[in-house]
Design a protein around this motif. Sequence first.
Motif, mmCIF file in Angstrom:
data_model
loop_
_atom_site.group_PDB
_atom_site.id
_atom_site.type_symbol
_atom_site.label_atom_id
_atom_site.label_comp_id
_atom_site.label_asym_id
_atom_site.label_seq_id
_atom_site.Cartn_x
_atom_site.Cartn_y
_atom_site.Cartn_z
ATOM 1 N N GLU A 173 0.840 -1.201 0.000
ATOM 2 C CA GLU A 173 0.000 0.000 0.000
ATOM 3 C C GLU A 173 0.873 1.249 0.000
ATOM 4 O O GLU A 173 2.071 1.203 0.311
ATOM 5 C CB GLU A 173 -0.939 0.002 1.202
ATOM 6 C CG GLU A 173 -1.998 -1.094 1.146
ATOM 7 C CD GLU A 173 -3.039 -0.956 2.246
ATOM 8 O OE1 GLU A 173 -2.970 0.029 3.016
ATOM 9 O OE2 GLU A 173 -3.909 -1.846 2.342
ATOM 10 N N ILE A 174 0.232 2.367 -0.354
ATOM 11 C CA ILE A 174 0.937 3.642 -0.472
ATOM 12 C C ILE A 174 0.099 4.721 0.190
ATOM 13 O O ILE A 174 -1.107 4.836 -0.067
ATOM 14 C CB ILE A 174 1.164 4.010 -1.956
ATOM 15 C CG1 ILE A 174 1.847 2.869 -2.714
ATOM 16 C CG2 ILE A 174 1.985 5.299 -2.073
ATOM 17 C CD1 ILE A 174 1.633 2.923 -4.214
ATOM 18 N N ILE A 175 0.741 5.515 1.022
ATOM 19 C CA ILE A 175 0.106 6.724 1.545
ATOM 20 C C ILE A 175 0.675 7.884 0.732
ATOM 21 O O ILE A 175 1.863 8.210 0.830
ATOM 22 C CB ILE A 175 0.402 6.922 3.041
ATOM 23 C CG1 ILE A 175 -0.112 5.730 3.850
ATOM 24 C CG2 ILE A 175 -0.231 8.223 3.538
ATOM 25 C CD1 ILE A 175 0.251 5.797 5.331
ATOM 26 N N GLY A 176 -0.161 8.468 -0.096
ATOM 27 C CA GLY A 176 0.296 9.542 -0.973
ATOM 28 C C GLY A 176 -0.791 10.570 -1.183
ATOM 29 O O GLY A 176 -1.815 10.577 -0.499
ATOM 30 N N MET A 177 -0.574 11.437 -2.153
ATOM 31 C CA MET A 177 -1.523 12.502 -2.475
ATOM 32 C C MET A 177 -2.325 12.106 -3.710
ATOM 33 O O MET A 177 -1.770 11.954 -4.794
ATOM 34 C CB MET A 177 -0.781 13.815 -2.742
ATOM 35 C CG MET A 177 -0.205 14.469 -1.504
ATOM 36 S SD MET A 177 -1.488 15.062 -0.367
ATOM 37 C CE MET A 177 -2.298 16.302 -1.378
#
Length: 672
Positions: A628-632
Amino acid sequence: MPSRRDCANAIRALAIDAIEKARSGHPGAPLGMADMAEALWRHGFRHNPADPAWPDRDRFVLSNGHASMLLYAVLHLTGYDLSMEEIKNFRQWGSRTPGHPERGLTPGVEMTTGPLGQGIASAVGMALAEALLAARFNTAEHTVVDHRTYAFCGEGCLMEGVSHEACALAAAWALGKLTVLFDANGVSIDGKVDAWFCEDVGRRYAAYGWQVIGPVDGHDGAALDAALAEARADTKRPALIICRTHIGFGSPKKDSSASHGAPLGEEAATATRRALGWTAAPFEIPDDIRAAWDARARGKALEDAWQDTFAAYAAAHPQLAAEFRRRMAGGLPDDWPQIVSRLMAAAMAGDKAEATRVASRKALEVLVPAVPELVGGSADLSGSVGTQTAASVPLDTASYSGNYLYYGVREFGMGAIMNGLAIHGGFIPYAGTFMAFSDQARNALRLSAIMGLRVVWVLTHDSIGVGEDGATHQPVEQIPTLRMIPNLHVWRPCDDVETAVAWRSALESAATPTCLALSRQKLPQLPRDEAQVAAIARGGYVLRECAGEPELILMATGSETALAVEAAVTLGARGRRVRVVSLPCAEVFDAQDAAWRESVLPSAVRCRLAVEAAAPSWWRKYVGLDGEIIGMEGFGVSAPGAVLFERFGFTADNVTARALALLERFGAAAGR
């Protein structure tokens, strides 16, 4: 003795032949500019075909690069290592005669051109480099730097905004050894340009402060000679020579866009040869014309005389001569290891949280006084981006002393001029702006990557941490899209130490431009041992290890790295085995051997979470389909930076929660 027109027609004939054989190319401009090329290259242009890297040669840039066959014909005829077979292989796989000129591929080609306007703009950087080197190395007794920069361009180049940006600076910097020959044929791809390019170009350049010569007949050798002599006589103003020409000169398609970007065709090519009085077979040059063009003997004599001058100079000033040789060869100072030691010591002494833009300025405080080839600047943001140091001296055009340039609000022009400084040799240019504005200069940055130039971009305010300035100033897509450019290093350091290593890498990467993505907000200094400090140079490394084999890998860059570390500490207290990987430069990491990459990101650990305040999709290559990725996912908004980080989920608590959820998902999947 062949006439000047016969010599010019040799260019035309080779252009016709190569383009017809390739069934692809742009015949109109070579046919139209051949007399201009004859006037310049056979009457006063200082070069040595046997040594395209001779430091004191004149520089030539074909800004309208689609006219490449003009340049290839000239290089072949004057004696460069460009055979007739290469001319015959124009635009073919593996040839040294690509569709647009490419630096490093064809002997004698100074710059990769094709995107219109950038050739002129980079020629400004080359002319500036000559002026700065002359001021640094010439003495009262010995002149070892004394050459000129020439560029050919067309209407398209002058329509492009980058030409405006750079040419205004050329006048402000009094670059009197820069001469641009403007092929004013009044035609572009869409037809006659007077409906959309109706300005008075001469008055525009006069307003900049240029010497404007003409219009002159671009097919009259004597008129061109006189114009070039007039340009050379004025040492304080760059010169624009307006040359009235006929696109497709001699062909049935003369003065028509039909001659611009497609072969003439067999019938029109035959008619053109007849109109020019050219009777030689395709790809054949009569001996007398070939002899008239051959510049090898003259070039050797010119360089031999310069070598004699330089030998006397070296005897009188050995240290200056050694520095000149080193800088033109692209080598770093002999005491570079000691400079690096001071750089790293200063970085590791930091114990307070500070922005990486400040860390970058601290690095430059060490580097600028120690590396004389560094020439800095900014697009009107010197204080904000930290590119000006205590050792930075603004350019003084009276003496051409100084190592710092005020570019004004001209990001694209700045980038193209930096490219020119690097192309010329003797300098490592760096300059800064806000990362969101890197888009303004993207094509110049792309060209520096294509050419393999050591150019350093200081791109600050690198995320939503910019805060109140809002979405226009908060880069979201810039970091991942910059990473997509081949042969470009994008460093996003998390603290002083990573920033210092990024600067070291930028200066040691002689054939790769570098972007430094730097924060506005303060970031904590993260603990490392000596091995970890050394590992930063590999682009990605284990910043925080867990006890035993990791069950989760947290990855981050820049301002989000500290969040990953904090989350790992919390998760570790809960008994979870979490490794933190800092990935400040993915391009450098990806270039490491497979063993190193596996040691940092073991393939067996598929539970991965990446954290970066930027568009997220780029990270999929590292987290895989299961991670998973926490991004904008969208643009930012106007609010204090700390508020934005909380609202968009860039907090240690959110990273911890997302990590726990991911661990539970992987655990459940394993249980099934």
